[in-house]
Design a protein around this motif. Structure first.
Motif, PDB file in Angstrom:
ATOM      1  N   TYR A   1     -21.838 -11.261  92.560  1.00  6.94           N
ATOM      2  CA  TYR A   1     -23.916 -10.995  92.632  1.00  6.94           C
ATOM      3  C   TYR A   1     -24.400 -11.492  94.262  1.00  6.94           C
ATOM      4  N   ALA A   2     -23.641 -12.251  95.165  1.00  5.04           N
ATOM      5  CA  ALA A   2     -23.819 -12.508  96.211  1.00  5.04           C
ATOM      6  C   ALA A   2     -23.119 -11.077  96.827  1.00  5.04           C
ATOM      7  N   ALA A   3     -22.238 -10.233  96.784  1.00  2.00           N
ATOM      8  CA  ALA A   3     -21.199  -9.254  97.032  1.00  2.00           C
ATOM      9  C   ALA A   3     -22.532  -7.730  96.918  1.00  2.00           C
ATOM     10  N   ARG A   4     -23.258  -7.766  95.458  1.00  2.00           N
ATOM     11  CA  ARG A   4     -24.248  -6.559  95.433  1.00  2.00           C
ATOM     12  C   ARG A   4     -25.455  -6.595  96.204  1.00  2.00           C
ATOM     13  N   ARG A   5     -25.887  -8.162  96.522  1.00  2.00           N
ATOM     14  CA  ARG A   5     -26.489  -8.302  97.671  1.00  2.00           C
ATOM     15  C   ARG A   5     -26.455  -7.859  98.469  1.00  2.00           C
ATOM     16  N   CYS A   6     -24.998  -7.892  99.037  1.00  2.00           N
ATOM     17  CA  CYS A   6     -24.603  -7.275 100.719  1.00  2.00           C
ATOM     18  C   CYS A   6     -25.134  -5.810 100.419  1.00  2.00           C
ATOM     19  N   GLY A   7     -24.917  -5.179  99.175  1.00  2.00           N
ATOM     20  CA  GLY A   7     -25.266  -3.575  99.132  1.00  2.00           C
ATOM     21  C   GLY A   7     -23.784  -3.276  98.954  1.00  2.00           C
ATOM     22  N   ARG A   8     -23.060  -4.315  98.868  1.00  2.00           N
ATOM     23  CA  ARG A   8     -21.139  -3.610  98.337  1.00  2.00           C
ATOM     24  C   ARG A   8     -20.805  -3.729  97.036  1.00  2.00           C
ATOM     25  N   LEU A   9     -21.415  -2.676  96.895  1.00  2.00           N
ATOM     26  CA  LEU A   9     -21.971  -2.708  95.580  1.00  2.00           C
ATOM     27  C   LEU A   9     -19.874  -2.041  94.459  1.00  2.00           C
ATOM     28  N   ASP A  10     -18.826  -1.326  95.369  1.00  2.00           N
ATOM     29  CA  ASP A  10     -17.854  -1.811  94.900  1.00  2.00           C
ATOM     30  C   ASP A  10     -17.262  -2.744  94.745  1.00  2.00           C
TER      31      ASP A  10
ATOM     32  N   ALA B   1     -25.747   1.814  88.936  1.00  2.00           N
ATOM     33  CA  ALA B   1     -26.400   2.246  90.270  1.00  2.00           C
ATOM     34  C   ALA B   1     -25.572   2.920  91.146  1.00  2.00           C
ATOM     35  N   LEU B   2     -24.526   2.861  90.782  1.00  2.00           N
ATOM     36  CA  LEU B   2     -23.348   3.713  91.973  1.00  2.00           C
ATOM     37  C   LEU B   2     -23.112   5.241  91.698  1.00  2.00           C
ATOM     38  N   GLY B   3     -24.232   5.052  90.127  1.00  2.00           N
ATOM     39  CA  GLY B   3     -23.973   6.952  89.882  1.00  2.00           C
ATOM     40  C   GLY B   3     -22.986   7.323  88.930  1.00  2.00           C
ATOM     41  N   ASP B   4     -22.142   6.278  88.173  1.00  2.00           N
ATOM     42  CA  ASP B   4     -20.967   6.170  87.149  1.00  2.00           C
ATOM     43  C   ASP B   4     -21.522   6.364  86.258  1.00  2.00           C
ATOM     44  N   TRP B   5     -22.820   7.021  85.598  1.00  2.00           N
ATOM     45  CA  TRP B   5     -23.123   6.623  83.853  1.00  2.00           C
ATOM     46  C   TRP B   5     -21.945   6.708  83.520  1.00  2.00           C
ATOM     47  N   ARG B   6     -21.032   7.500  83.368  1.00  2.00           N
ATOM     48  CA  ARG B   6     -19.946   7.219  81.963  1.00  2.00           C
ATOM     49  C   ARG B   6     -19.196   6.126  81.868  1.00  2.00           C
ATOM     50  N   LEU B   7     -19.087   5.667  82.640  1.00  2.00           N
ATOM     51  CA  LEU B   7     -18.550   4.131  83.447  1.00  2.00           C
ATOM     52  C   LEU B   7     -19.118   3.030  82.510  1.00  2.00           C
TER      53      LEU B   7
END
Length: 376
Positions: free
Chosen positions: A320-329, A364-370
């Motif tokens: 969750y913290a990584a997501r807030r930093c914008g590090r979605l991968d 959010a990463l655009g990988d709708w299949r995943l």
């Protein structure tokens, strides 16, 4: 004479041991000449009891049989109460104590029966047996009748913890009486023990202000008697309390001190929990990079402790913290790791929360299949 002085066999040592026994309400006391000797005396004794456990079981079986001596059985079972509690033999210890206390020869208001009842109550508390306060109520009555003030107060402390599951106000009243007695006796450790019970009851009654006041007194006592273990524990609890009040600066102060002390004494479990709360403080302060790093530090500790449940939950918080930093991968990788840990121990609900978060990040990463595969 120097050897006798070191070994503690002179009359002055015996007199001191007798005074200590009277002060702590124990049958006897062993005075050690150094901390090194004390450690050896404790751990070697526990190891010896472990090695002789089958012999002790045989002695209990005989003494509680028709051919045996039930009074000896009660005395032995009561004396082993601390050993069973320390070694985690809660269920076995409870069975032996119930058997010994059920004997006709065990009836009567004797200190031996009182101690056995107290031991049974403590083991029942560890087992979460909230339907067994009767043993402690009887021990309280016995110690009161015999004038055993200290043991009476200690029994009240454990009784209050069991009463808390049934009636908060009654539990608070019982704990308050124990606090008053132990304060008069000048038993600092016992007073802190009773105040700890008050803190738990206060939280159950949602009286957080009283809990905070009692915790502050606990902290003062533990620092005064130089009990670093419980000082670290209390600092963590005070940090959590400050966090719930929204006082992030005060929370950081308590938690930073708890982290340093836990590291100093090697209190790894408390260190892991403290880092978790500290991570939440950093997260609420919007320092998401520091929050992620702090959560990951706690994960490492719980991995070493083989606590996969907490390791998995903290890995999810780091995501969750990584997501807030914008590090979605990075967040997605951490969520997969968390789901694997939690699935391995059957935490179905937590796995569901984790996979939902992973699906959201995949979208959010655009990988709708995943995202569709994960959420399915």
């Amino acid at each position: 004479s120097s050897v006798r002085f070191i070994c503690g066999t002179q009359d002055l040592h015996k007199r001191l041991e007798a005074r200590l026994s009277a002060f702590f309400g124990t049958e006897d006391t062993i005075l050690y000449g150094s901390c090194f000797d004390a450690n050896g005396g404790l751990f070697e004794t526990l190891a010896r009891l472990d090695a002789d456990l089958d012999n002790l079981r045989a002695a209990l079986t005989w003494s509680l049989s028709e051919q045996g001596d039930a009074a000896i059985g009660l005395r032995l079972a009561g004396a082993l109460g601390g050993y069973w509690e320390h070694q985690g033999h809660y269920a076995e210890g409870s069975r032996w104590l119930r058997h010994a206390l059920g004997s006709a020869d065990a009836i009567g208001r004797t200190i031996i029966r009182g101690k056995a009842l107290y031991g049974l109550g403590k083991l029942a508390d560890e087992l979460g047996d909230i339907d067994a306060p009767g043993a402690l109520e009887e021990s309280v009555e016995i110690f009161s009748a015999l004038g055993e003030t200290r043991l009476h107060a200690y029994s009240q402390v454990v009784l209050s913890r069991m009463q808390a599951h049934l009636s908060g106000p009654a539990a608070r009243e019982t704990a308050a009486r124990a606090v008053e007695t132990l304060r008069v006796l000048g038993d600092k450790w016992g007073l802190a023990y009773a105040l700890e019970s008050m803190v738990g009851i206060d939280y159950m009654l949602e009286d957080t202000d009283s809990a905070y006041v009692h915790d502050l007194e606990c902290l003062e006592i533990y620092k005064d008697i130089d009990d670093k273990w419980y000082t670290a524990f209390t600092l963590r609890r005070l940090g959590a309390h400050a966090l719930t009040r929204g006082d992030l600066e005060q929370a950081r102060n308590y938690l930073d001190e708890a982290v340093a002390l836990s590291q100093e004494i090697g209190h790894h479990f408390n260190l892991g929990l403290t880092l978790f709360i500290n991570g939440v403080v950093h997260y609420q302060s919007r320092d998401y990079s520091l929050a992620e790093a702090t959560f990951q530090q706690a994960v490492v500790i719980f991995d070493v402790l083989r606590d996969r449940g907490r390791a998995g939950a903290l890995t999810r918080h780091a995501a969750y913290a990584a997501r807030r930093c914008g590090r979605l991968d990075r967040a997605l990788a951490l969520l997969y790791e968390a789901a694997t840990l939690l699935q391995g121990i059957g935490r179905v609900w937590h796995v569901a929360l984790t996979t939902m978060a992973a699906g959201t990040i995949a979208a959010a990463l655009g990988d709708w299949r995943l995202a569709a595969r994960v959420l399915a």
